[in-house]
Design a protein around this motif. Structure first.
Motif, PDB file in Angstrom:
ATOM      1  N   GLY A 159      54.192 -35.796  70.535  1.00  0.00           N
ATOM      2  CA  GLY A 159      55.369 -34.952  70.700  1.00  0.00           C
ATOM      3  C   GLY A 159      55.474 -34.275  72.043  1.00  0.00           C
ATOM      4  N   ARG A 160      54.677 -34.684  73.016  1.00  0.00           N
ATOM      5  CA  ARG A 160      54.711 -34.055  74.332  1.00  0.00           C
ATOM      6  C   ARG A 160      55.603 -34.828  75.293  1.00  0.00           C
ATOM      7  NH1 ARG A 160      50.438 -30.460  75.144  1.00  0.00           N
ATOM      8  NH2 ARG A 160      48.936 -30.387  73.428  1.00  0.00           N
ATOM      9  N   ARG A 161      55.991 -34.148  76.363  1.00  0.00           N
ATOM     10  CA  ARG A 161      56.761 -34.808  77.409  1.00  0.00           C
ATOM     11  C   ARG A 161      55.889 -35.857  78.088  1.00  0.00           C
ATOM     12  NH1 ARG A 161      59.033 -31.235  82.292  1.00  0.00           N
ATOM     13  NH2 ARG A 161      59.739 -30.003  80.498  1.00  0.00           N
ATOM     14  N   LEU A 162      56.498 -36.987  78.439  1.00  0.00           N
ATOM     15  CA  LEU A 162      55.734 -38.063  79.054  1.00  0.00           C
ATOM     16  C   LEU A 162      55.301 -37.690  80.463  1.00  0.00           C
ATOM     17  CD1 LEU A 162      57.649 -41.343  78.085  1.00  0.00           C
ATOM     18  CD2 LEU A 162      55.921 -40.086  76.804  1.00  0.00           C
ATOM     19  N   LEU A 169      53.931 -46.885  82.465  1.00  0.00           N
ATOM     20  CA  LEU A 169      53.256 -47.848  81.598  1.00  0.00           C
ATOM     21  C   LEU A 169      54.209 -48.349  80.521  1.00  0.00           C
ATOM     22  CD1 LEU A 169      50.756 -49.323  80.529  1.00  0.00           C
ATOM     23  CD2 LEU A 169      50.148 -47.235  79.281  1.00  0.00           C
ATOM     24  N   ARG A 170      54.999 -47.450  79.966  1.00  0.00           N
ATOM     25  CA  ARG A 170      55.971 -47.843  78.945  1.00  0.00           C
ATOM     26  C   ARG A 170      56.998 -48.813  79.520  1.00  0.00           C
ATOM     27  NH1 ARG A 170      61.023 -46.228  76.782  1.00  0.00           N
ATOM     28  NH2 ARG A 170      61.061 -46.400  74.502  1.00  0.00           N
ATOM     29  N   PHE A 171      57.458 -48.523  80.732  1.00  0.00           N
ATOM     30  CA  PHE A 171      58.440 -49.404  81.363  1.00  0.00           C
ATOM     31  C   PHE A 171      57.831 -50.773  81.650  1.00  0.00           C
ATOM     32  CE2 PHE A 171      60.446 -51.211  85.141  1.00  0.00           C
ATOM     33  CZ  PHE A 171      61.776 -51.227  84.752  1.00  0.00           C
ATOM     34  N   PRO A 191      60.763 -49.910  59.786  1.00  0.00           N
ATOM     35  CA  PRO A 191      60.495 -48.522  59.402  1.00  0.00           C
ATOM     36  C   PRO A 191      59.031 -48.364  59.018  1.00  0.00           C
ATOM     37  CG  PRO A 191      61.585 -49.697  57.615  1.00  0.00           C
ATOM     38  CD  PRO A 191      61.515 -50.652  58.773  1.00  0.00           C
ATOM     39  N   PRO A 192      58.515 -47.146  58.958  1.00  0.00           N
ATOM     40  CA  PRO A 192      59.260 -45.898  59.170  1.00  0.00           C
ATOM     41  C   PRO A 192      59.235 -45.396  60.614  1.00  0.00           C
ATOM     42  CG  PRO A 192      57.095 -45.398  58.313  1.00  0.00           C
ATOM     43  CD  PRO A 192      57.160 -46.902  58.417  1.00  0.00           C
ATOM     44  N   GLN A 193      58.330 -45.923  61.451  1.00  0.00           N
ATOM     45  CA  GLN A 193      58.163 -45.350  62.785  1.00  0.00           C
ATOM     46  C   GLN A 193      59.103 -45.956  63.823  1.00  0.00           C
ATOM     47  OE1 GLN A 193      53.921 -45.825  63.524  1.00  0.00           O
ATOM     48  NE2 GLN A 193      53.539 -43.760  62.764  1.00  0.00           N
ATOM     49  N   HIS A 194      59.607 -47.174  63.584  1.00  0.00           N
ATOM     50  CA  HIS A 194      60.532 -47.832  64.511  1.00  0.00           C
ATOM     51  C   HIS A 194      59.957 -47.879  65.930  1.00  0.00           C
ATOM     52  CE1 HIS A 194      63.813 -48.163  61.614  1.00  0.00           C
ATOM     53  NE2 HIS A 194      63.536 -46.925  61.232  1.00  0.00           N
ATOM     54  N   LEU A 195      58.735 -48.370  66.046  1.00  0.00           N
ATOM     55  CA  LEU A 195      58.075 -48.454  67.346  1.00  0.00           C
ATOM     56  C   LEU A 195      58.183 -49.874  67.895  1.00  0.00           C
ATOM     57  CD1 LEU A 195      54.798 -46.442  66.607  1.00  0.00           C
ATOM     58  CD2 LEU A 195      56.861 -45.625  67.761  1.00  0.00           C
ATOM     59  N   ALA A 196      58.684 -49.988  69.117  1.00  0.00           N
ATOM     60  CA  ALA A 196      58.701 -51.279  69.790  1.00  0.00           C
ATOM     61  C   ALA A 196      57.310 -51.569  70.342  1.00  0.00           C
ATOM     62  CB  ALA A 196      59.733 -51.277  70.914  1.00  0.00           C
ATOM     63  N   LEU A 197      57.122 -52.798  70.804  1.00  0.00           N
ATOM     64  CA  LEU A 197      55.809 -53.180  71.328  1.00  0.00           C
ATOM     65  C   LEU A 197      55.397 -52.288  72.485  1.00  0.00           C
ATOM     66  CD1 LEU A 197      53.401 -55.117  71.447  1.00  0.00           C
ATOM     67  CD2 LEU A 197      54.791 -56.640  72.884  1.00  0.00           C
ATOM     68  N   HIS A 198      56.330 -51.979  73.388  1.00  0.00           N
ATOM     69  CA  HIS A 198      55.972 -51.147  74.539  1.00  0.00           C
ATOM     70  C   HIS A 198      55.679 -49.706  74.124  1.00  0.00           C
ATOM     71  CE1 HIS A 198      60.369 -51.584  74.203  1.00  0.00           C
ATOM     72  NE2 HIS A 198      60.446 -50.308  74.529  1.00  0.00           N
ATOM     73  N   ASP A 199      56.239 -49.248  73.001  1.00  0.00           N
ATOM     74  CA  ASP A 199      55.881 -47.924  72.489  1.00  0.00           C
ATOM     75  C   ASP A 199      54.439 -47.917  71.983  1.00  0.00           C
ATOM     76  OD1 ASP A 199      58.355 -46.508  72.843  1.00  0.00           O
ATOM     77  OD2 ASP A 199      59.188 -47.673  71.198  1.00  0.00           O
ATOM     78  N   ALA A 202      52.077 -48.008  75.029  1.00  0.00           N
ATOM     79  CA  ALA A 202      52.089 -46.813  75.884  1.00  0.00           C
ATOM     80  C   ALA A 202      51.834 -45.523  75.116  1.00  0.00           C
ATOM     81  CB  ALA A 202      53.428 -46.712  76.612  1.00  0.00           C
ATOM     82  N   GLY A 203      51.763 -45.595  73.792  1.00  0.00           N
ATOM     83  CA  GLY A 203      51.544 -44.384  73.000  1.00  0.00           C
ATOM     84  C   GLY A 203      52.749 -43.465  72.991  1.00  0.00           C
ATOM     85  N   THR A 204      53.948 -44.053  72.915  1.00  0.00           N
ATOM     86  CA  THR A 204      55.177 -43.264  72.947  1.00  0.00           C
ATOM     87  C   THR A 204      56.005 -43.523  71.690  1.00  0.00           C
ATOM     88  OG1 THR A 204      56.353 -45.030  74.137  1.00  0.00           O
ATOM     89  CG2 THR A 204      55.253 -43.342  75.463  1.00  0.00           C
ATOM     90  N   ARG A 205      57.079 -42.769  71.567  1.00  0.00           N
ATOM     91  CA  ARG A 205      58.012 -42.973  70.464  1.00  0.00           C
ATOM     92  C   ARG A 205      59.384 -42.463  70.885  1.00  0.00           C
ATOM     93  NH1 ARG A 205      55.667 -38.359  66.228  1.00  0.00           N
ATOM     94  NH2 ARG A 205      56.264 -36.514  67.456  1.00  0.00           N
ATOM     95  N   VAL A 206      60.418 -43.000  70.254  1.00  0.00           N
ATOM     96  CA  VAL A 206      61.797 -42.575  70.521  1.00  0.00           C
ATOM     97  C   VAL A 206      62.289 -41.821  69.293  1.00  0.00           C
ATOM     98  CG1 VAL A 206      64.133 -43.319  71.098  1.00  0.00           C
ATOM     99  CG2 VAL A 206      62.167 -44.576  72.001  1.00  0.00           C
ATOM    100  N   ARG A 207      62.784 -40.609  69.520  1.00  0.00           N
ATOM    101  CA  ARG A 207      63.174 -39.736  68.410  1.00  0.00           C
ATOM    102  C   ARG A 207      64.647 -39.367  68.505  1.00  0.00           C
ATOM    103  NH1 ARG A 207      59.220 -40.146  64.909  1.00  0.00           N
ATOM    104  NH2 ARG A 207      59.338 -37.995  64.126  1.00  0.00           N
TER     105      ARG A 207
END
Length: 254
Positions: A159-162, A169-171, A191-199, A202-207
């Motif tokens: 939940g932190r700013r990238l 890395l995500r890009f 579902p439920p996290q809807h994480l793409a491969l690059h997420d 890179a350890g990211t998520r889109v909310r």
């Protein structure tokens, strides 16, 4: 008379954790179609900038490609006629065609022309895209213009700013999503996290905020965006196929 000392007033206002540790309200996972619409807006903005910056290479590149396709059209009748004369059966035609030096040179010239046409805009799009996404995703809004328009933001899995390195890395990992023929992007539909491969890499998520759905204008935009891509690909494919058909007819009819 002595007065009783008044104890100091303690400010018991809640601590703003977002200001302290860089986190924000968690939100919910953004759906695949929300993400797709946001990406298409961002890609269009970057694409327009890319087109303007590489416009000077278009006409020469298209001229080289047209000349290369015409060269194949000229070589194919001769090659096909020679192959028909030399072949003892239908199974011999393909090896003879593939082994013909004249056709091989024409095909190599077309491949080179395609790369010369596409490489400058691809490199420009990549550089602009990296600056665009890293800059916006690491800002206090945590979102590119396309994501902001659709009510999305990107953050770390905690939940932190990238950080810039994490955003870059995500890009970069997004290339793997493309190289898997978009299977990496399609993972965001799960579902439920809807994480793409690059997420995932890179350890990211889109909310997004709870209850946020794809608006009507975004549905229309996304449909038009995909339709335009299909039209461009089909038009180019038909043009190339027409050239090949003319060459084959010329070879067969003589």
């Amino acid at each position: 008379m002595s007065r009783t000392a008044t104890p100091p007033v303690v400010d018991r206002a809640p601590i703003n954790r977002a200001a302290v540790d860089g986190t924000r309200d968690a939100g919910v996972a953004a759906s695949f179609w929300l993400r797709s619409a946001a990406w298409s807006v961002d890609a269009t903005l970057i694409g327009v900038a890319t087109a303007l910056l590489t416009a000077r290479s278009w006409l020469p590149g298209l001229a080289r490609l047209d000349a290369a396709v015409e060269r194949i059209g000229e070589a194919l009748p001769q090659t096909l006629q020679a192959a028909v004369e030399q072949a003892s059966g239908v199974s011999d035609l393909l090896p003879l065609l593939l082994g013909d030096p004249l056709l091989a040179q024409a095909t190599s010239a077309m491949s080179s022309a395609i790369w010369q046409l596409l490489l400058p805009p691809i490199l420009m799009f990549t550089v602009l895209g990296a600056l665009y996404h890293v800059g916006f995703e690491c800002s206090h809004r945590r979102a590119s213009p396309g994501k902001r328009l659709l009510g999305l933001w990107v953050e770390s899995r905690g939940g932190r700013r990238l950080r810039p390195v994490q955003s870059l890395l995500r890009f970069g990992a997004g290339a793997l999503s493309w190289l898997t023929l978009n299977a990496g992007h399609a993972m965001a539909a799960m579902p439920p996290q809807h994480l793409a491969l690059h997420d995932l890499l890179a350890g990211t998520r889109v909310r997004t905020r709870p209850g946020n759905r794809l608006p009507l204008w975004a549905m229309v935009w996304l449909t038009a965006f995909m339709a335009l891509q299909a039209v461009v690909v089909l038009k180019w494919s038909f043009a190339v196929a027409a050239r090949w058909q003319l060459a084959l007819e010329s070879a067969l009819i003589g």
